[in-house]
Write a protein that holds these residues in place. Structure first.
Motif, PDB file in Angstrom:
ATOM      1  N   VAL A 206       0.840  -1.203   0.000  1.00 55.86           N
ATOM      2  CA  VAL A 206       0.000   0.000   0.000  1.00 55.86           C
ATOM      3  C   VAL A 206       0.876   1.255   0.000  1.00 55.86           C
ATOM      4  CG1 VAL A 206      -1.622   1.354   1.390  1.00 55.86           C
ATOM      5  CG2 VAL A 206      -1.985  -1.109   1.085  1.00 55.86           C
ATOM      6  N   THR A 207       1.916   1.257   0.815  1.00 54.58           N
ATOM      7  CA  THR A 207       2.804   2.419   0.883  1.00 54.58           C
ATOM      8  C   THR A 207       3.487   2.669  -0.454  1.00 54.58           C
ATOM      9  OG1 THR A 207       3.235   1.965   3.228  1.00 54.58           O
ATOM     10  CG2 THR A 207       4.773   3.422   2.101  1.00 54.58           C
ATOM     11  N   SER A 208       4.009   1.627  -1.078  1.00 52.10           N
ATOM     12  CA  SER A 208       4.701   1.788  -2.358  1.00 52.10           C
ATOM     13  C   SER A 208       3.744   2.238  -3.460  1.00 52.10           C
ATOM     14  CB  SER A 208       5.383   0.481  -2.761  1.00 52.10           C
ATOM     15  OG  SER A 208       4.438  -0.563  -2.914  1.00 52.10           O
ATOM     16  N   CYS A 209       2.511   1.741  -3.448  1.00 48.91           N
ATOM     17  CA  CYS A 209       1.520   2.160  -4.456  1.00 48.91           C
ATOM     18  C   CYS A 209       1.175   3.635  -4.309  1.00 48.91           C
ATOM     19  CB  CYS A 209       0.268   1.303  -4.354  1.00 48.91           C
ATOM     20  SG  CYS A 209       0.475  -0.404  -4.899  1.00 48.91           S
ATOM     21  N   LEU A 210       1.011   4.085  -3.082  1.00 44.60           N
ATOM     22  CA  LEU A 210       0.728   5.503  -2.853  1.00 44.60           C
ATOM     23  C   LEU A 210       1.902   6.374  -3.302  1.00 44.60           C
ATOM     24  CD1 LEU A 210      -0.943   5.310   0.689  1.00 44.60           C
ATOM     25  CD2 LEU A 210      -2.079   5.819  -1.474  1.00 44.60           C
ATOM     26  N   GLU A 211       3.110   5.921  -3.034  1.00 42.23           N
ATOM     27  CA  GLU A 211       4.285   6.685  -3.459  1.00 42.23           C
ATOM     28  C   GLU A 211       4.377   6.745  -4.981  1.00 42.23           C
ATOM     29  OE1 GLU A 211       7.294   5.716   0.313  1.00 42.23           O
ATOM     30  OE2 GLU A 211       7.392   4.534  -1.531  1.00 42.23           O
ATOM     31  N   PHE A 212       4.139   5.616  -5.631  1.00 43.70           N
ATOM     32  CA  PHE A 212       4.219   5.596  -7.093  1.00 43.70           C
ATOM     33  C   PHE A 212       3.128   6.466  -7.721  1.00 43.70           C
ATOM     34  CE2 PHE A 212       2.897   3.659 -11.162  1.00 43.70           C
ATOM     35  CZ  PHE A 212       4.062   3.873 -11.877  1.00 43.70           C
ATOM     36  N   ALA A 213       1.928   6.451  -7.141  1.00 44.35           N
ATOM     37  CA  ALA A 213       0.847   7.281  -7.675  1.00 44.35           C
ATOM     38  C   ALA A 213       1.203   8.765  -7.591  1.00 44.35           C
ATOM     39  CB  ALA A 213      -0.441   7.004  -6.901  1.00 44.35           C
ATOM     40  N   LEU A 214       1.853   9.165  -6.521  1.00 44.60           N
ATOM     41  CA  LEU A 214       2.252  10.572  -6.383  1.00 44.60           C
ATOM     42  C   LEU A 214       3.342  10.925  -7.392  1.00 44.60           C
ATOM     43  CD1 LEU A 214       1.849  13.178  -4.794  1.00 44.60           C
ATOM     44  CD2 LEU A 214       3.624  12.410  -3.204  1.00 44.60           C
ATOM     45  N   ILE A 215       4.273  10.014  -7.615  1.00 41.99           N
ATOM     46  CA  ILE A 215       5.317  10.270  -8.605  1.00 41.99           C
ATOM     47  C   ILE A 215       4.719  10.424  -9.997  1.00 41.99           C
ATOM     48  CG2 ILE A 215       7.321   9.241  -9.766  1.00 41.99           C
ATOM     49  CD1 ILE A 215       8.057   7.958  -7.104  1.00 41.99           C
ATOM     50  N   ARG A 216       3.771   9.567 -10.343  1.00 34.25           N
ATOM     51  CA  ARG A 216       3.120   9.668 -11.659  1.00 34.25           C
ATOM     52  C   ARG A 216       2.330  10.952 -11.804  1.00 34.25           C
ATOM     53  NH1 ARG A 216       4.111   8.519 -15.874  1.00 34.25           N
ATOM     54  NH2 ARG A 216       2.083   7.893 -16.670  1.00 34.25           N
ATOM     55  N   SER A 217       1.793  11.460 -10.702  1.00 32.48           N
ATOM     56  CA  SER A 217       1.066  12.730 -10.779  1.00 32.48           C
ATOM     57  C   SER A 217       2.012  13.905 -11.007  1.00 32.48           C
ATOM     58  CB  SER A 217       0.270  12.956  -9.487  1.00 32.48           C
ATOM     59  OG  SER A 217       1.134  13.168  -8.382  1.00 32.48           O
ATOM     60  N   TYR A 218       3.263  13.769 -10.591  1.00 23.74           N
ATOM     61  CA  TYR A 218       4.251  14.823 -10.799  1.00 23.74           C
ATOM     62  C   TYR A 218       4.858  14.767 -12.201  1.00 23.74           C
ATOM     63  CZ  TYR A 218       4.326  15.882  -5.774  1.00 23.74           C
ATOM     64  OH  TYR A 218       3.996  16.260  -4.500  1.00 23.74           O
TER      65      TYR A 218
END
Length: 490
Positions: A206-218
């Motif tokens: 869950v933590t890694s998915c949230l981090e990746f989603a934020l990176i993709r938004s940037y």
């Protein structure tokens, strides 16, 4: 690191006790909070699920699995993170934001591929030799891979200065971990150790998915320039070596003691020395505030001096360059001394608390005997790492590599000697290696101070380097008087 400097300056500029505490707490949140959140989640699960009541073999298997997950996830990620961090910082500085996702994907393949190269043979060994259930082995492998993914993705958010979001994502992941473990044990009646390990895996995912989603938004665009990332690994290979040797040095003294007669072997697969590992953990916690102190001091003071020197080099007079250089190195020396002074006070207080309280909580005997020497070692170690960061500032990759190599080899040799000494000196290997590394780093900083002008102004090239045939050495042709067809080479 300049991203949090403004915030810290605003907090500490009021010079009151309250704002100092707020500033220290803010620095703590953005640096070491994720680690504490994981520890707290594990401790809460153990308390709520009755972990102490299950069988001794199950407890040790779970503890060793989690220990190996964390240690080897850090080790396998360490060779790549420094180079990828350098590439990402350069591309952001050049405003080539579409090159970030190629960097992410290349690094992801390399990081996870290397992690699997290490993890899969061990898991096969655990199943074949240790006769551990295949599902439990698979959960341990998933936890190892997901945590390495968390560490890898954290790198990109750290470059983007999203420290608070990193801590928030860890909080969500660990909250999911605790709640899921309760559901598995009390509703679905799953075994305690299996439920805790599975829940920890889900929390990391869950933590890694949230981090990746934020990176993709940037970074939404992808330039497809993957080869440029690989060229950085060839160009900055010393960063790979430095970071790996430093991380290896953090645990190599543990590995040495794992090979002694005092080790404990679990299911013929996992090897550990519980007392030494626990003392190592406590010693690291005793000095962990040095990371907070260092970031705070550098962000508030040294970074500004470094920036002024860089601006003077670009367009200043010789006098301005010399004066700004002297101020910068004076500030560097002050930051190192202040770090040592403040951390010594903090470590002394924490040490007294641990020595007084821990025996009442059951952490006595051999752990407390090993703990003091390791505390001194980690005190020097974190100071040494601060010096390595300053070497990075001046692009002294050779000095940083030599420092990390000296630290790792010194710790290994010292730990081998320490195994033949009395219990109280078991941590002397870390002390020796850290001191050796610190002396080397300090020497390189002094050399850099004396030769900084040569390092800055004499390392460039008038012509761009390339591969191919060497150009002709003829500069021009001159025609002699009266000989229109005569040509003389000069």
């Amino acid at each position: 690191m300049a991203g949090i400097g403004v915030r810290l300056n605003r907090i500490f500029s009021k010079n009151t006790i309250t704002t100092s505490l707020i500033g220290f707490g803010y620095s703590m949140v953005i640096t070491v909070a994720p680690m504490f959140l994981v520890i707290i989640a594990v401790m809460v699960m153990q308390a709520l699920l009755g972990f102490s009541k299950i069988g001794y073999a199950d407890r040790e298997l779970y503890s060793c699995t989690v220990l190996y997950i964390f240690i080897f996830a850090l080790l396998t990620a360490s060779p790549f993170n420094a180079v990828l961090s350098r590439y990402m910082s350069d591309e952001i500085y050049n405003e080539k934001f579409d090159n970030i996702m190629p960097c992410y994907y290349v690094g992801l393949i390399m990081n996870e591929g290397f992690s699997c190269l290490v993890g899969i043979p061990f898991c096969i060994w655990e199943y074949v030799v240790g006769h551990v259930e295949i599902f439990y082995v698979f959960m341990g492998f998933c936890g190892y891979i997901s945590l390495s993914l968390v560490f890898y993705t954290m790198l990109y958010l750290s470059i983007c200065k999203d420290y608070k979001k990193i801590s928030f994502f860890f909080f969500i992941g660990m909250l999911v971990t605790v709640l899921l473990s309760l559901v598995l044990v009390y509703w679905l009646h799953v075994g305690v150790s299996e439920a805790m390990l599975f829940s920890l895996d889900v929390g990391f995912i869950v933590t890694s998915c949230l981090e990746f989603a934020l990176i993709r938004s940037y970074f939404r665009e992808n330039s497809g320039k993957y080869k440029e990332v690989l060229r950085y690994f060839k160009k900055y290979w010393m960063l790979m070596v430095t970071n790996f040797l430093y991380t290896l040095g953090l645990y190599i003294h543990n590995f040495v003691f794992w090979s002694t007669d005092m080790r404990m072997v679990v299911v013929n697969t996992f090897v550990c020395m519980t007392a030494y590992d626990m003392a190592t953990c406590l010693a690291m916690f005793t000095n962990i505030s040095s990371s907070v102190l260092f970031i705070t001091r550098v962000e508030m003071h040294f970074h500004d001096r470094y920036k002024l020197y860089s601006e003077a080099v670009i367009g200043g007079r010789g006098m301005d360059i010399e004066n700004s250089k002297k101020r910068m190195f004076t500030q560097l020396a002050e930051e190192l001394m202040n770090l040592v002074r403040i951390q010594f006070i903090v470590s002394a207080v924490v040490y007294l608390i641990f020595v007084t309280v821990l025996p009442q909580l059951g952490f006595g005997g051999l752990v407390i005997k090993i703990y003091p020497c390791l505390t001194a070692g980690y005190f020097i170690l974190f100071t040494m790492y601060s010096a390595i960061i300053f070497l990075y500032y001046f692009n002294d990759l050779v000095g940083a590599t030599i420092t990390a190599l000296s630290f790792c080899l010194g710790t290994f040799v010292g730990a081998l000697v320490a195994t033949h000494l009395s219990t109280i000196w078991y941590g002397i290997g870390l002390v020796f290696g850290s001191m050796l590394g610190w002396c080397m780093a300090y020497h390189r900083l002094r050399v850099m101070e004396k030769n900084l002008d040569v390092h800055i102004f004499c390392n460039g090239n008038i012509m761009e380097r390339g591969h191919g045939r060497m150009p002709s050495n003829k500069v021009f042709d001159r025609r002699l008087p009266g000989k229109e067809k005569g040509v003389v080479k000069q």
